[in-house]
Design a protein around this motif. Structure first.
Motif, PDB file in Angstrom:
ATOM      1  N   GLN D 186      -1.339 -10.531 -11.722  1.00 42.23           N
ATOM      2  CA  GLN D 186      -2.417  -9.527 -11.714  1.00 42.23           C
ATOM      3  C   GLN D 186      -2.583  -8.922 -10.327  1.00 42.23           C
ATOM      4  OE1 GLN D 186      -5.419 -12.143 -13.347  1.00 42.23           O
ATOM      5  NE2 GLN D 186      -5.755 -10.695 -15.019  1.00 42.23           N
ATOM      6  N   ARG D 187      -2.436  -9.734  -9.312  1.00 41.52           N
ATOM      7  CA  ARG D 187      -2.553  -9.227  -7.948  1.00 41.52           C
ATOM      8  C   ARG D 187      -1.496  -8.156  -7.690  1.00 41.52           C
ATOM      9  NH1 ARG D 187      -2.826 -14.726  -4.734  1.00 41.52           N
ATOM     10  NH2 ARG D 187      -4.373 -15.601  -6.095  1.00 41.52           N
ATOM     11  N   GLN D 188      -0.285  -8.431  -8.152  1.00 45.73           N
ATOM     12  CA  GLN D 188       0.756  -7.437  -7.944  1.00 45.73           C
ATOM     13  C   GLN D 188       0.394  -6.150  -8.673  1.00 45.73           C
ATOM     14  OE1 GLN D 188       2.574  -6.531  -5.741  1.00 45.73           O
ATOM     15  NE2 GLN D 188       4.454  -7.727  -5.842  1.00 45.73           N
ATOM     16  N   ARG D 189      -0.280  -6.273  -9.818  1.00 46.36           N
ATOM     17  CA  ARG D 189      -0.710  -5.068 -10.529  1.00 46.36           C
ATOM     18  C   ARG D 189      -1.718  -4.277  -9.706  1.00 46.36           C
ATOM     19  NH1 ARG D 189       0.345  -5.473 -16.314  1.00 46.36           N
ATOM     20  NH2 ARG D 189       1.607  -7.347 -16.571  1.00 46.36           N
ATOM     21  N   ILE D 190      -2.605  -5.007  -9.019  1.00 47.64           N
ATOM     22  CA  ILE D 190      -3.577  -4.313  -8.156  1.00 47.64           C
ATOM     23  C   ILE D 190      -2.835  -3.559  -7.057  1.00 47.64           C
ATOM     24  CG2 ILE D 190      -5.512  -4.609  -6.588  1.00 47.64           C
ATOM     25  CD1 ILE D 190      -6.113  -7.236  -8.121  1.00 47.64           C
ATOM     26  N   ALA D 191      -1.849  -4.233  -6.478  1.00 44.46           N
ATOM     27  CA  ALA D 191      -1.080  -3.600  -5.405  1.00 44.46           C
ATOM     28  C   ALA D 191      -0.361  -2.345  -5.934  1.00 44.46           C
ATOM     29  CB  ALA D 191      -0.073  -4.583  -4.824  1.00 44.46           C
ATOM     30  N   ILE D 192       0.142  -2.436  -7.151  1.00 45.39           N
ATOM     31  CA  ILE D 192       0.804  -1.262  -7.743  1.00 45.39           C
ATOM     32  C   ILE D 192      -0.212  -0.142  -7.940  1.00 45.39           C
ATOM     33  CG2 ILE D 192       2.044  -0.420  -9.766  1.00 45.39           C
ATOM     34  CD1 ILE D 192       3.084  -3.333 -10.100  1.00 45.39           C
ATOM     35  N   ALA D 193      -1.398  -0.510  -8.418  1.00 45.51           N
ATOM     36  CA  ALA D 193      -2.438   0.498  -8.628  1.00 45.51           C
ATOM     37  C   ALA D 193      -2.799   1.197  -7.325  1.00 45.51           C
ATOM     38  CB  ALA D 193      -3.681  -0.147  -9.241  1.00 45.51           C
ATOM     39  N   ARG D 194      -2.887   0.425  -6.252  1.00 46.07           N
ATOM     40  CA  ARG D 194      -3.221   1.029  -4.968  1.00 46.07           C
ATOM     41  C   ARG D 194      -2.149   2.043  -4.556  1.00 46.07           C
ATOM     42  NH1 ARG D 194      -3.281  -2.788  -0.031  1.00 46.07           N
ATOM     43  NH2 ARG D 194      -1.209  -3.214  -0.855  1.00 46.07           N
ATOM     44  N   ALA D 195      -0.896   1.693  -4.802  1.00 44.21           N
ATOM     45  CA  ALA D 195       0.172   2.593  -4.396  1.00 44.21           C
ATOM     46  C   ALA D 195       0.181   3.845  -5.250  1.00 44.21           C
ATOM     47  CB  ALA D 195       1.514   1.871  -4.492  1.00 44.21           C
TER      48      ALA D 195
END
Lengths: 325, 344, 379, 348
Positions: D186-195
């Motif tokens: 899920q954290r990686q998903r947040i990072a993707i969303a930020r990008a």
């Protein structure tokens, strides 16, 4: 946006903070030493705030930190001695709870009012030094290069002096007043914060989220304020809380050496002990005159202990690597 | 960086630090009144102090940088000025009083370092047991105690009430007489050691008896820091992978702790030991004052009270040099103990 | 084939601030003599803790709650490692069972040289052999004419004593006296020769030089070779390999895998190979145990397992391996927290075939086919 | 097919200080002359071992590092590119070239221009535990790019944040949480969303799946595929995991010691790598199939230091087929077969 929406937004925004604080509180609860530290500090905080109630100054319009005297006898009198000075009796004093020191200064009064003085000394020195340290530490850590090198060499120089000795020299030069003592301590103290903050910033700076912040176009200021400082500040705050105790000890030590600039007969714990010295070195046993130096000593000690316990406990609580049963 | 380059760099860094220190002291000097400043250049007031001559001679009416240069030359020549309190040249007085201080440090430093390291290791090894809690509590209490108050309490208990130890001075009066005689050879100026060298065991015992309370005071205050650092670095070392390796090799707990954890944990403690000498000088100022020991600390305290500028500044400069010197040694030792630094 | 190691119902809990982590909940597996058993699973499934449990070295705040780990030390002697005393365990660790780790450089002590660290194992476990060798050297020196004849005789006396009574008090005292202590030099010299020999076995090009190096001077692959050398120094029966190639590059990984395969043949050790990489398992292992959330859910021959996996988790895991041209099959959901693990079978929240009983009862490990064990209610 | 990014002779050196005065003593040549083009809409894979410079190349490409030398052109009209090329070859009228570069070459962008560029190019890091600020809420992490770029405000911003969170598989109830309250995936998903919240055209994925487990990895890879189609993105997928790259990339480049040694369409490269290093690299991948087990001689030695790379072909000291010229002359990256580039003397 409507106010109602904003309120809801605010509530939602606060929820995680509350959640985090709960976790913190839970951890504090599990460490008895930190509870002790916090209670000690609350106790002293109450003393400082309630001083006018607990020990009302008998002379109106006079400096409240000046300890009222009861007569002119040079020798101290033990706790429980009745108050004779009419002005003090009028202000509601019946007995000297902790006795009187030399020249009949009331020990109880001095101890109570000493708390607010100690808080003032600690907060002012550490607060100003911390601000200077934050700014310089950020500059040195974030930008590096020549600013960093110069600042670090400068801190080296300050560190080469034993703190108390440099403060002594500065007070001697500036003139003996309490403000100068605090100024001297600030000058001696800020480099240690610069060092700690710099080190923390150097650590945090390498984290990916700082680079990620730059990748979305954050300005340097925003990167420092929003991304680096919140993650770098805690170790500094721990050091600061430990230092409040150390500052109070240093002021007391200078007081003891007779270079504090606190006027004679002032409600300063260090000075009270300093004056008591004569009654011990004179050959007095512990059973006689013990109250003259023991009581103010216990006040200083507990106050410093409170800050140290707090700092120590926070170090354990905030250290994510320490997870214990 | 090889270890040689590291040491050379460390030595070279001393130069700007020294220049900086001299600048800092000089700027403190310029805070003083001109008359006080003039005493910085006096070498003997009995010959008469003629202010206008001094001002002229040492360029006190010249621009700041000229003044600095002249002052620096005087300092390098060993002239730190005249002290009213010590009634002599600052340098001479400091050197004369140094043995008394050195004697205290000589006994305090090893106790602080060795006992501190030992307690820190015990505390870490027995983490969260009664040993750990007790050590930490004692250390934190020691750290919170005001030095001067502790000294006074010790005097009140062990001198005034129990009469076990003397309250101050370095020797009993009769022995002071003995020591002053020329037949008593002064090898080091440290009474306890000289007594042994002269074969006077009674004087040695007396000197030690006088040292017990001041040393105890300093140890109590100073030990906390080293215990704390040693404990945390030991805990860190014990959590490292190589400890598991050592255990997996089949080594006993003692071997694991003494050979593998301790050596790594000692590295930060060594750095601290250098810094401790500096803070010990601060402590010495107060301890000597309480226990009436005529060392450089008490001299500085008296000088500060009497606003004797040359004495205070001379003492500051002196303690600075000691600090830089010890730190230099510590750094060099460090470079040899930690193989990583040699290659950084 | 005989079992070398047998783990039964192992349970390990970690007592943390957040609560009790049931890291290992009933691990059952056996390791046969001479084989390489792969232990695969995702992060936090307990595979590393299992291997540390074999050495009884679970780090605090972990605690082995129950279970049995029996190890066939020799033909006759079978030990339950969990019931051994500390000194008995110490004589096993590093000698009969040794271990290599994921981050080789972190597992080497930074302040000692490679030689110091390897010879430590040798001096600890095969002091006798080294002493014998040293004695031979002394005899050789004695046969030559030399002025030091007298000293050599003294030395011989000491070394003979070391052989006969290695724990005698007089030797202990002598080894503490600064100048006298020098007699141990010959022993150290022998151990150094041995270290160089072992390093050479690890295919290190310049063993003399590497022996003098500090860990930070070594590259990752080199450090791993040193750690392996340390582990194989005393010819252990069993080598526990805890993800030894995870942080290495593929080409270095290939080198190390090749080395392990070769040394296994040479030293005749059995290997418990812990990894998350199914590729490595397929390359190296004879049998595989798949772990999920603290227990072994399937144990089978490597061919069997890859061809016909039985446990739903194993099936899903194998399907999630990326294969070009196909869409990625995923396992829905996430690995559960082990503080409050799901009741019954721990895989049930993510299992597509979960039945009612899966939510209630933890399945038992059963032998579905010959040598193919599964822990699932479906079978 | 149009080129989105054109990189010419890109170099990134990191200075090393040492000695008594901490002077610069040497350079780590992390990226040492890389020229590639990335096609709009493709997923360009970049593989290599640690220390080969692949991550540095990705970060220099989106200007997280300032290049030491070389040019990067992002989405410029064909005629401009042609003009630049012509000007460079003719080596005259340098003022015109300078002007054009200043306008289009983002390797020399500064200040505002650089900041605007950040909207077009983004990055997803390897480890979301370190790439997300632990003291910021998801709402602020994902909303920050919008705020900093001055794109939206208030309710509008919230809407955009929610939109992108939904796209990566998170919901409104995740807004007011800290990163540590999420699992790795899920954290990686947040990072993707930020990008992706600023709707970039190009995203560097720097080993985005190497810190998550196998089961989660597949979820993320599917997400990347979907997002690429949805938002019309172009990826550069940097990874050491060759099997993942094989599945997600259209074309793959192999890096060794700061250089691209081979570049080809994925299928072709994996079927038949031409460069000896690429061959060794592909042979080293363990295949998750016990029936295909094979013994092979692994590559000898270790990667040399990028501070002092070997002369000539950088792979020559480890190459079994190396001939004289390999040790003298550095081979150039040449198209040997319709878009299959190799830098090896033996092939050309």
């Amino acid at each position: 946006m409507k106010i109602r929406d904003r309120l809801r937004e605010f509530k939602a925004g606060m929820a995680p903070t509350i959640r985090e604080s709960r976790v913190m509180l839970l951890r504090i609860k599990k460490s008895p030493l930190s509870i002790l530290g916090v209670s000690i500090l609350i106790f002293f905080g109450l003393l400082a705030v309630l001083a006018p109630v607990l020990a009302p100054p008998p002379f109106k319009g006079q400096d409240p930190w000046r300890i009222p005297k009861d007569g002119w006898m040079p020798t101290p009198r033990p706790p429980g001695t009745a108050v004779t000075e009419p002005v003090m009796v009028k202000a509601g004093y019946t007995t000297h709870i902790f006795g009187t020191a030399q020249d009949q200064t009331d020990i109880f009064y001095g101890c109570i009012w000493g708390a607010s003085l100690a808080f003032r000394e600690g907060f002012q020195v550490v607060g100003v030094a911390l601000i200077i340290g934050l700014v310089t530490g950020c500059l040195a850590g974030y930008y590096g290069g020549i600013i960093d090198e110069l600042l670090m060499r400068f801190t080296d120089i300050i560190f080469a002096f034993p703190a108390l000795i440099l403060a002594m020299a500065l007070v001697t030069a500036l003139g003996k007043t309490l403000d100068n003592v605090m100024l001297a301590l600030i000058l001696v103290w800020w480099p240690s914060y610069t060092r700690v903050i710099r080190g923390e910033i150097l650590r945090v700076k390498q984290e990916d989220y700082v680079e990620a912040a730059k990748a979305v176009g954050c300005s340097d200021l925003r990167v420092i304020v929003r991304h680096i400082l919140p993650n770098a500040i805690y170790p500094v705050l721990i050091v600061a809380s430990l230092d409040i105790g150390a500052v109070v000890l240093s002021v007391a030590a200078l007081s003891f050496l007779g270079i504090s600039g606190v006027p004679a007969g002032y409600a300063d714990w260090g000075q009270m002990i300093s004056y008591a010295q004569a009654w011990i070195a004179g050959g007095a046993t512990l059973t006689k005159y013990w109250y003259v130096f023991t009581i103010p000593g216990i006040f200083i000690f507990t106050f410093v202990l409170g800050w140290n316990l707090l700092g120590d406990a926070f170090r354990d609580i905030l250290d994510p690597t320490i997870r214990r049963r | 960086m090889g270890s040689r380059a590291f040491i050379i760099r460390r030595l070279l860094l001393v130069i700007p630090t020294l220049i900086g220190i001299s600048l800092l002291i000089f700027s403190v000097i310029s805070l003083f009144t001109p008359a006080q400043r003039a005493f910085l250049y006096v070498s003997n007031p009995e010959k008469g102090v003629d202010l206008p001559t001094i001002i002229k001679q040492y360029g006190l009416d010249q621009p700041v940088y000229v003044q600095y240069w002249i002052w620096l030359q005087e300092v390098l020549r060993g002239n730190l000025g005249w002290t009213k309190v010590g009634n002599g040249q600052v340098m001479a007085v400091l050197l004369h009083r140094l043995p008394a201080t050195a004697e205290i440090v000589l006994y305090t430093a090893p106790i602080v370092v060795l006992l501190g390291i030992f307690l820190g290791i015990q505390s870490a090894v027995h983490r969260d047991t009664i040993i750990d809690h007790a050590t930490r509590t004692v250390a934190i209490i020691g750290w919170s105690l005001p030095t001067f108050w502790l000294g006074l309490v010790l005097i009140a208990i062990f001198f005034s009430s129990l009469g076990w130890f003397p309250s101050g001075d370095r020797l009993t009066l009769t022995f002071i007489e003995v020591v002053r005689k020329p037949s008593f050879m002064k090898y080091t100026g440290l009474n306890s050691i000289d007594a042994l060298l002269n074969g006077r065991f009674d004087i040695f015992v007396d000197a030690i008896r006088h040292l017990v309370l001041p040393v105890a005071t300093l140890v109590t205050i100073q030990i906390a820091l080293i215990v704390r650092v040693m404990r945390s670095s030991m805990l860190e070392a014990l959590g490292k992978g190589y400890i598991i390796t050592a255990k997996a090799k089949g080594l006993s707990k003692k071997e694991v702790i003494n050979k593998h954890a301790r050596r790594n944990a000692l590295i930060p403690a060594i750095t601290l030991a250098g810094i401790l000498t500096a803070s010990m000088l601060s402590g010495v100022v107060i301890t000597e004052t309480i226990f009436h020991i005529n060392g450089i600390g008490r001299f500085a305290a008296t000088a500060a009270r009497e606003v004797d500028a040359p004495a205070v500044l001379g003492f500051a400069l002196f303690s600075c040099l000691i600090f830089i010197f010890t730190n230099l040694i510590v750094d060099i030792v460090y470079a040899y103990i930690d193989p990583r630094i040699r290659l950084e | 084939m005989k079992n070398l190691l047998n783990i039964e119902d192992l349970k390990v809990n970690f007592y943390t601030y957040e609560g009790i982590v049931e890291a290992i909940d009933g691990v059952n597996l056996n390791l046969k003599e001479g084989e390489t058993l792969g232990l695969v699973g995702e992060t936090g499934c307990g595979k590393s803790v299992t291997s540390l449990s074999v050495l009884v070295l679970v780090p605090t705040p972990g605690k082995i709650e129950s279970g049995k780990i029996s190890f066939e030390k020799s033909e006759k002697e079978s030990l339950n490692l969990l019931q051994q005393g500390e000194s008995a365990l110490r004589s096993i660790r590093g000698k009969d069972i040794s271990m290599i780790f994921q981050e080789p450089r972190a597992y080497l002590n930074p302040v000692y040289t490679v030689q110091d660290q390897i010879s430590e194992v040798l001096l600890h476990h095969s002091k006798k052999e080294l002493t014998e060798k040293a004695l031979e050297e002394i005899e050789k020196d004695l046969s030559k004419k030399s002025l030091k004849h007298f000293f050599y005789k003294l030395e011989r006396k000491l070394y003979r004593k070391m052989l006969e009574k290695p724990n005698s008090l007089s030797l202990k005292i002598l080894s503490k006296i600064p100048i006298v202590r020098r007699y141990e030099r010959r022993l150290k010299k022998e151990s150094k020769k041995e270290v160089v020999r072992i390093l050479k076995e690890m295919k290190i090009a310049d063993p003399q030089r590497v022996a003098e190096m500090y860990p930070h001077e070594l590259s990752g692959g080199m450090a791993q070779r040193v750690v392996i050398a340390m582990a194989l120094g005393c010819n252990p029966e069993l080598l526990l390999a805890d993800e030894p190639t995870t942080n290495l590059d593929v080409t270095v990984q290939a080198q190390i895998l090749e080395l392990i395969r070769e040394l296994k043949g040479k030293f005749g050790s059995s290997v418990l190979y812990v990894t998350h990489d199914l590729g490595v398992v397929a390359e190296l292992c004879d049998r595989v145990a798949v772990m999920y959330a603290g227990s072994v859910c399937e144990l089978a021959d490597v061919m069997d397992l890859f061809r016909r996996p039985l446990h739903p988790y194993t099936i899903a895991l194998l399907e999630s391996i990326p294969r070009p041209g196909k869409e990625f099959k995923t396992i829905e959901g996430e690995v559960p927290s082990l503080i409050n693990p799901p009741k019954g079978c721990r895989f049930n929240p993510r299992c597509t075939k979960a039945m009612e009983i899966c939510l209630k009862e933890k399945p038992r490990m059963i032998e579905v086919e010959k040598e193919h064990y599964v822990m699932c209610h479906l079978h | 097919m149009s080129t989105l990014i054109e990189v010419e002779e890109l170099k990134k050196y990191f200075p090393i200080t040492g000695g008594v005065f901490k002077r610069k003593t040497a350079d780590v040549r992390a990226v040492d002359g890389v020229s590639i083009g990335i096609v709009k809409g493709e997923c360009f894979g970049l593989v290599g071992e640690s220390g080969c410079g692949k991550t540095t190349f990705g970060k220099t490409l989106i200007r997280l590092y300032k290049p030491t030398a070389g040019s990067i052109y992002f989405n410029i009209p064909t005629n401009v590119r042609e003009e630049i090329q012509k000007l460079r070859n003719s080596s005259q009228d340098s003022s015109r070239l300078k002007k054009l570069r200043k306008q289009h070459d983002l390797s020399i962008f500064k200040g505002k221009k650089l900041k605007r560029l950040r909207r077009k190019m983004q990055i997803v890091y390897q480890d979301p535990t370190t790439s997300l600020n632990p003291r910021m809420l998801v709402k602020d992490i994902v909303g920050e790019p919008l705020k900093v770029q001055g794109l939206t405000r208030g309710a509008e911003r919230r809407k955009r944040v929610l939109e992108i969170l939904n796209k990566v598989g998170l919901t409104e109830r995740h807004l007011y949480r800290y990163p540590h309250e999420f699992s790795g995936g899920q954290r990686q998903r947040i990072a993707i969303a930020r990008a992706l919240v600023v709707l970039p055209e190009f995203v560097v994925l720097d080993e985005p799946t190497s810190s998550v487990d196998v089961s989660v990895r597949a979820q993320l890879l599917n997400l990347f595929q979907d997002l690429r189609k949805d938002l019309g993105l172009t990826y550069m997928f940097v990874s050491h995991d060759l099997s993942v790259v094989e599945c997600i990339s259209d074309r793959v480049g192999v890096m060794y010691l700061g250089k691209v040694v081979e570049l080809a369409p994925t299928m072709e490269l994996y079927r038949e790598p031409l460069h000896p290093y690429a061959q060794a690299l592909f042979a080293s991948i363990p295949i998750p199939d016990p029936t295909k087990r094979k013994r092979r001689a692994p590559l000898k030695g270790e990667v040399p230091s990028p501070i002092n790379p070997p002369r000539g072909c950088r792979f020559s000291p480890r190459c079994e087929k190396a001939i004289d010229i390999c040790r003298r002359e550095e081979p150039r990256l040449i198209d040997v077969r319709n878009g299959h580039f190799v830098a090896c003397h033996l092939i050309s």
